[in-house]
Enzyme design. Structure first.
Site, PDB file in Angstrom:
ATOM      1  N   SER A 189       0.848  -1.199   0.000  1.00 54.16           N
ATOM      2  CA  SER A 189       0.000   0.000   0.000  1.00 54.16           C
ATOM      3  C   SER A 189       0.877   1.240   0.000  1.00 54.16           C
ATOM      4  O   SER A 189       1.707   1.418   0.915  1.00 54.16           O
ATOM      5  CB  SER A 189      -0.884   0.035   1.250  1.00 54.16           C
ATOM      6  OG  SER A 189      -1.391   1.352   1.429  1.00 54.16           O
ATOM      7  N   MET A 215      -8.666   7.994   0.331  1.00 54.11           N
ATOM      8  CA  MET A 215      -9.451   8.422   1.489  1.00 54.11           C
ATOM      9  C   MET A 215      -9.938   9.852   1.286  1.00 54.11           C
ATOM     10  O   MET A 215      -9.204  10.699   0.782  1.00 54.11           O
ATOM     11  CB  MET A 215      -8.589   8.344   2.754  1.00 54.11           C
ATOM     12  CG  MET A 215      -8.031   6.946   3.000  1.00 54.11           C
ATOM     13  SD  MET A 215      -6.996   6.895   4.468  1.00 54.11           S
ATOM     14  CE  MET A 215      -6.343   5.239   4.318  1.00 54.11           C
ATOM     15  N   ASP A 275      -6.373  -6.541   4.276  1.00 56.67           N
ATOM     16  CA  ASP A 275      -5.747  -5.218   4.320  1.00 56.67           C
ATOM     17  C   ASP A 275      -5.689  -4.700   5.753  1.00 56.67           C
ATOM     18  O   ASP A 275      -6.718  -4.428   6.358  1.00 56.67           O
ATOM     19  CB  ASP A 275      -6.594  -4.261   3.458  1.00 56.67           C
ATOM     20  CG  ASP A 275      -6.028  -2.864   3.378  1.00 56.67           C
ATOM     21  OD1 ASP A 275      -6.571  -2.064   2.606  1.00 56.67           O
ATOM     22  OD2 ASP A 275      -5.053  -2.560   4.100  1.00 56.67           O
ATOM     23  N   HIS A 296      -1.232  -1.172  -4.230  1.00 57.82           N
ATOM     24  CA  HIS A 296      -2.508  -0.892  -3.550  1.00 57.82           C
ATOM     25  C   HIS A 296      -2.612   0.590  -3.260  1.00 57.82           C
ATOM     26  O   HIS A 296      -1.734   1.183  -2.624  1.00 57.82           O
ATOM     27  CB  HIS A 296      -2.570  -1.692  -2.244  1.00 57.82           C
ATOM     28  CG  HIS A 296      -3.885  -1.650  -1.530  1.00 57.82           C
ATOM     29  ND1 HIS A 296      -4.966  -2.414  -1.896  1.00 57.82           N
ATOM     30  CD2 HIS A 296      -4.281  -0.913  -0.462  1.00 57.82           C
ATOM     31  CE1 HIS A 296      -5.970  -2.162  -1.069  1.00 57.82           C
ATOM     32  NE2 HIS A 296      -5.587  -1.263  -0.196  1.00 57.82           N
ATOM     33  N   ASP A 355      -4.650   3.398  -1.435  1.00 52.60           N
ATOM     34  CA  ASP A 355      -5.655   3.666  -0.395  1.00 52.60           C
ATOM     35  C   ASP A 355      -6.193   5.077  -0.558  1.00 52.60           C
ATOM     36  O   ASP A 355      -5.562   6.049  -0.163  1.00 52.60           O
ATOM     37  CB  ASP A 355      -5.025   3.478   0.989  1.00 52.60           C
ATOM     38  CG  ASP A 355      -4.962   2.016   1.371  1.00 52.60           C
ATOM     39  OD1 ASP A 355      -3.914   1.556   1.857  1.00 52.60           O
ATOM     40  OD2 ASP A 355      -5.987   1.328   1.182  1.00 52.60           O
ATOM     41  N   HIS A 411      -8.418   1.020  -3.658  1.00 50.78           N
ATOM     42  CA  HIS A 411      -9.317   0.772  -2.517  1.00 50.78           C
ATOM     43  C   HIS A 411      -9.963   2.101  -2.169  1.00 50.78           C
ATOM     44  O   HIS A 411      -9.301   2.989  -1.603  1.00 50.78           O
ATOM     45  CB  HIS A 411      -8.484   0.212  -1.347  1.00 50.78           C
ATOM     46  CG  HIS A 411      -9.217   0.124  -0.056  1.00 50.78           C
ATOM     47  ND1 HIS A 411      -8.553  -0.078   1.145  1.00 50.78           N
ATOM     48  CD2 HIS A 411     -10.535   0.229   0.245  1.00 50.78           C
ATOM     49  CE1 HIS A 411      -9.440  -0.124   2.122  1.00 50.78           C
ATOM     50  NE2 HIS A 411     -10.644   0.066   1.610  1.00 50.78           N
ATOM     51  N   MET A 456     -11.049  -6.058   5.711  1.00 48.75           N
ATOM     52  CA  MET A 456     -10.244  -5.133   6.503  1.00 48.75           C
ATOM     53  C   MET A 456      -9.891  -5.782   7.836  1.00 48.75           C
ATOM     54  O   MET A 456     -10.787  -6.215   8.578  1.00 48.75           O
ATOM     55  CB  MET A 456     -11.008  -3.830   6.746  1.00 48.75           C
ATOM     56  CG  MET A 456     -11.272  -2.997   5.513  1.00 48.75           C
ATOM     57  SD  MET A 456      -9.772  -2.534   4.621  1.00 48.75           S
ATOM     58  CE  MET A 456      -8.979  -1.480   5.837  1.00 48.75           C
TER      59      MET A 456
HETATM   60  C1  DX5 Z   1      -6.324   1.412   6.217  1.00 52.87           C
HETATM   61  C2  DX5 Z   1      -5.343   1.166   5.107  1.00 52.87           C
HETATM   62  C3  DX5 Z   1      -4.188   0.332   5.657  1.00 52.87           C
HETATM   63  C4  DX5 Z   1      -3.082   0.137   4.680  1.00 52.87           C
HETATM   64  C5  DX5 Z   1      -2.159  -0.932   5.166  1.00 52.87           C
HETATM   65  O1  DX5 Z   1      -7.354   2.218   5.762  1.00 52.87           O
HETATM   66  O2  DX5 Z   1      -6.000   0.484   4.037  1.00 52.87           O
HETATM   67  O3  DX5 Z   1      -4.718  -0.910   6.050  1.00 52.87           O
HETATM   68  O4  DX5 Z   1      -3.598  -0.251   3.475  1.00 52.87           O
HETATM   69  O5  DX5 Z   1      -1.502  -0.387   6.225  1.00 52.87           O
HETATM   70  P1  DX5 Z   1      -0.562  -1.280   7.159  1.00 52.87           P
HETATM   71  O6  DX5 Z   1      -0.003  -2.421   6.332  1.00 52.87           O
HETATM   72  O7  DX5 Z   1       0.523  -0.341   7.622  1.00 52.87           O
HETATM   73  O8  DX5 Z   1      -1.443  -1.769   8.263  1.00 52.87           O
HETATM   74 ZN    ZN Z   2      -6.498  -0.501   1.557  1.00 53.81          ZN
END
Ligand code: DX5
Ligand code: ZN
Length: 226
Positions: A10, A39, A183, A35, A37, A74, A145
């Site tokens: 990610s 937001m 994830d 990946h 992320d 995502h 998740m």
């Molecule tokens: C949460 C993110 C995290 C990220 C991974 O919203 O989606 O889960 O991808 O982060 P780590 O591997 O540092 O937990």
């Molecule tokens: Zn993610």
């Protein structure tokens, strides 16, 4: 079950001042997917990047031999559809979203697939899998998740393992080739347990980008997966 494991770093934990280099480096270190992320500071209390960053990074999402590396978007956003269309146009290969972030889940899946992009559903730690009853035949990815969405570097939530096993049963019953991704909080010392629960695709942010040698971490993860 997909017999090929995929490791999807990610970029949430990458150096945002050097994202292009980070993507190239982590792919050269063995990453299978990238990946993203996304937001929006609405659905989750954080704000990351939009489709323009995806478009800028797309040319770098290639192996040293020039093979395209899938961009796994995502969406932690609400509403979903407009951004899904924008990320599809920006080069996303897969787009997953949270069912509770869309007023019309099946229509959002159709919107993603209408752009020729693989569609996935994302389940938060307390979110049941019930919607799969009416969506399993239309999706290509289930993302479980194992942390609450919004931030990297959190601790793995153990109950996610039970949900992974349930999701694997859904996939087996469907007879479809659906990837099962997890994830949050994935490390070299727990990835095997997550695979044993039934996952085949693993998002890892801080475990990889938090270390100086990305290849060493990815190699350790692959060794743990066997
Ligand atoms: C949460 C993110 C995290 C990220 C991974 O919203 O989606 O889960 O991808 O982060 P780590 O591997 O540092 O937990
Ligand atoms: Zn993610």
């Amino acid at each position: 079950m997909s017999n090929t494991y995929r490791i999807a770093p990610s970029i949430l934990s990458a150096d945002f001042a050097r994202l292009g280099d980070e993507v190239k480096n982590v792919i050269a270190s063995g990453a299978d997917w990238i990946h993203f992320d996304v937001m929006d500071n609405h659905y989750v209390p954080n704000l990351t990047f939009g489709p323009m960053v995806c478009q800028a990074l797309k040319p770098h999402a290639k192996t040293p031999a020039g093979l395209a590396v899938p961009i796994d978007v995502h969406l932690m956003v609400s509403p979903v559809d407009a951004l899904a269309f924008a990320f599809a146009d920006a080069g996303a290969d897969l787009i997953s979203f949270h069912p509770d972030a869309s007023a019309h889940v099946h229509r959002s899946i159709q919107a993603i697939k209408s752009k020729g992009v693989k569609a996935g559903l994302v389940f938060n730690p307390a979110e049941p899998l019930d919607v799969l009853e009416w969506a399993i035949d239309d999706i290509d990815l289930i993302l479980i998740m194992s942390v609450n969405p919004g931030f990297g570097g959190q601790s793995f939530i153990e109950s996610a393992l039970r949900k992974v096993a349930l999701a694997r049963q859904w996939i087996e019953r469907s007879g479809r080739d659906i990837r099962l991704e997890v994830d949050g909080g994935i490390k070299t010392d727990n990835i095997r347990r997550v695979a044993d629960a039934g996952a085949d695709t693993f998002v890892a942010g801080s475990a990889i980008f938090g270390q100086p040698d990305y290849k060493a971490v990815i190699d350790q993860m692959r060794a743990a997966l066997g």
